[in-house]
Scaffold this active site. Sequence first.
Site, mmCIF file in Angstrom:
data_model
loop_
_atom_site.group_PDB
_atom_site.id
_atom_site.type_symbol
_atom_site.label_atom_id
_atom_site.label_comp_id
_atom_site.label_asym_id
_atom_site.label_seq_id
_atom_site.Cartn_x
_atom_site.Cartn_y
_atom_site.Cartn_z
ATOM 1 N N TYR A 123 0.807 -1.218 0.000
ATOM 2 C CA TYR A 123 0.000 0.000 0.000
ATOM 3 C C TYR A 123 0.845 1.274 0.000
ATOM 4 C CZ TYR A 123 -3.845 -3.203 0.902
ATOM 5 O OH TYR A 123 -4.755 -4.222 0.802
ATOM 6 N N LYS A 169 4.815 -14.884 2.373
ATOM 7 C CA LYS A 169 4.860 -15.638 1.111
ATOM 8 C C LYS A 169 6.323 -15.695 0.665
ATOM 9 C CE LYS A 169 2.670 -17.659 -2.334
ATOM 10 N NZ LYS A 169 2.007 -18.965 -2.174
ATOM 11 N N ASP A 201 -1.282 -18.404 1.812
ATOM 12 C CA ASP A 201 -2.351 -19.241 1.240
ATOM 13 C C ASP A 201 -2.759 -20.333 2.225
ATOM 14 O OD1 ASP A 201 0.282 -19.918 0.762
ATOM 15 O OD2 ASP A 201 -0.095 -20.997 -1.092
ATOM 16 N N ASP A 225 -5.016 -7.414 5.366
ATOM 17 C CA ASP A 225 -6.272 -6.834 4.889
ATOM 18 C C ASP A 225 -7.227 -7.957 4.479
ATOM 19 O OD1 ASP A 225 -8.153 -5.116 3.904
ATOM 20 O OD2 ASP A 225 -6.949 -4.361 2.235
ATOM 21 N N ASP A 229 -10.611 -9.697 6.801
ATOM 22 C CA ASP A 229 -11.995 -9.704 6.297
ATOM 23 C C ASP A 229 -12.530 -11.127 6.212
ATOM 24 O OD1 ASP A 229 -12.076 -6.973 6.065
ATOM 25 O OD2 ASP A 229 -12.996 -7.013 4.074
#
Length: 331
Positions: A123, A169, A201, A225, A229
């Site tokens: 971001y 990752k 993942d 993020d 959620d």
Amino acid sequence: MRVAIIPGDGIGPEVISEAVRAIEAVSADLEMEEAEMGLGAFQRTGSYLPDKTLELLRDVPAALFGAITSPLTYDPAYRSPLLRIRKEFDLYANIRPVRRWHGDLGLVDLDVIIVRENTEGMYTGAERDVAGGVVTERLVTARACERLVDRAVRLSHEQGRRRVTCVHKSNVLRRSDGLFRKVFYERTEGSGIEANDMLVDAAAAALISKPRELDVLVTLNLYGDILSDEAAALAGGLGFAPSVNMGDELALFEPTHGSAPDIAGRGVANPTAAILSAAMMLRHLGKAKEASKLEAAVETTLSLGHRTRDAGGRLGTREFMASYLEVLGTL
Ligand code: ATP
């Protein structure tokens, strides 16, 4: 003790006013000073983030914030007030506890805390054209990883959590996520908290298939993020998801949900995420007993079958609050 209350727009004022009533029921000595921010503030004062609000935030250790609505029409001068606050106060950790508050809410029996890096990662907003496409810069620095991991370790001690999992990752992003993973093991060694790591993942799957193996997750901006959620949806939805954006001087507590213009003004918003954010704020301010009371009352109210519509019930905000405050009064 003085704190800021920033109701904001949409359902923000509806849920924050209820959270304030809940705080008042358990703690008489908080001086709650209201401040403006968002679209309503712009319409009233000409600024999305009035100077008065910024000044107040410089003076308090904590703020409880509702939600804001972005400008209705495109405004090239618009800068998100939340992003400004995050930058100005260096709120580097976004912490989201996700818990299923009752067995018939959501899908999965979760009880995790997601600690997400809040200042860099994907971001950065730095994108540039290259032949045939666009390159996005993704920043990972040792300093940001260090303070994030330190925060997660401190939080684990404070909350009696036993394990922190680094979510990354690094099998693909060997250098950047590799740096995060390396810093994670350096900073957790000898901390007294069990440390392990997981690919993002695998963590997304584990939230569903092995939720009880997850405790505190510490992760980079984009992963956090998405995972938070996912976790909130699995545990019962946005109406139950509190959060805090935390720096070293200021902590800004807020429900994860937005201003929900579709239901604003209809008296149906679920105030629980705002109440749970208020509980987190009280705990942060050293009022653990009062915070636990607010949380216990959520559990009992739900177990009595009192629900707002997003949670499969029929109650409006005020009716739900009446039940909640009654329960709170018995604790
Ligand atoms: P914003 O643009 O401010 O983020 P939004 O509507 O896009 O607002 P959210 O506010 O997060 O996003 O809401 C998504 C959906 O979830 C909305 O349709 C809303 O009806 C529902 N919702 C969110 N929060 C609540 C709540 N506290 N109680 C009931 N429903 C909610």
